[in-house]
Enzyme design. Structure first.
Site, mmCIF file in Angstrom:
data_model
loop_
_atom_site.group_PDB
_atom_site.id
_atom_site.type_symbol
_atom_site.label_atom_id
_atom_site.label_comp_id
_atom_site.label_asym_id
_atom_site.label_seq_id
_atom_site.Cartn_x
_atom_site.Cartn_y
_atom_site.Cartn_z
ATOM 1 N N GLN A 51 -40.730 33.644 26.161
ATOM 2 C CA GLN A 51 -41.329 34.981 26.208
ATOM 3 C C GLN A 51 -40.290 36.083 26.405
ATOM 4 O OE1 GLN A 51 -44.588 33.777 29.172
ATOM 5 N NE2 GLN A 51 -45.578 35.343 27.936
ATOM 6 N N HIS A 139 -50.752 26.783 30.933
ATOM 7 C CA HIS A 139 -50.487 27.913 30.026
ATOM 8 C C HIS A 139 -48.975 28.059 29.781
ATOM 9 C CE1 HIS A 139 -51.400 32.224 28.702
ATOM 10 N NE2 HIS A 139 -50.086 32.233 28.856
HETATM 11 NI NI NI Z 1 -48.553 33.558 28.303
#
Ligand code: NI
Length: 171
Positions: A51, A139
């Site tokens: 990310q 997640h």
């Molecule tokens: Ni996420």
């Protein structure tokens, strides 16, 4: 320490299987500090290295105990995490993701899991997680395998402006 820019969907780095962490040196330690700072600034309850555009198997999670809302949130840094045990029970819950801003979805996850991996120095660790903490780990571990919550959600919807301002777990 520095804030890192969060990569948003669609982007290739979010879809690749991340590489194993083998070098626990200074560069990794800086990345970890930056990821913690970025997660807290957003704010979010978890962040995976892809990310922030780094294709490594590294996640950070910070979340308080459900049983004790007064307790301070606990910080987890896990390199090379894997889920080694899953409960039979699953449960649905609403998730968001810093890489998919403005959207939420209902996702079915295992209620309890055991996460095995290494800490930030490469020492083996094992974490038992249930409920929301287990959901966050599932997640984040999905992220290092190139999977996003929208792949698993039955329903995905756009969040209204006022709702985004409310505190809710997002990772
Ligand atoms: Ni996420």
């Amino acid at each position: 320490m520095a804030l890192r820019e969060i990569v948003t969907h669609p982007n290739d780095v979010l879809r690749r299987k991340a590489h194993k962490v083998t070098d626990f040196g200074k560069e990794l330690q800086t990345l970890i500090e930056d990821m913690i700072e970025t997660m807290r600034a957003e704010p979010g309850v978890g962040l995976a290295a892809p990310q922030v555009a780094v294709p490594l198997r590294l996640i950070v999670v910070e979340y308080g105990e459900e049983e004790d809302p007064e307790a301070p949130p606990k910080l987890y840094v896990v390199t090379n995490p894997e889920i080694s045990r899953f409960s039979d029970e699953m449960e649905r819950g609403v998730e968001g993701c810093l890489s998919i801003p403005g959207f939420a979805g209902e996702v079915e996850r295992y209620q309890e899991i055991v996460v095995r991996g290494q800490n930030r120095r490469g020492k083996p660790l094992k974490i038992k997680a249930r409920g929301w903490l287990a959901r966050i780990f599932q997640h984040e571990i999905d992220h290092i395998n190139g999977i996003l919550f929208i792949d698993r959600a039955d329903k995905v919807w756009k969040i209204e402006e006022e709702q985004t301002a409310q505190p809710k777990p997002a990772d």
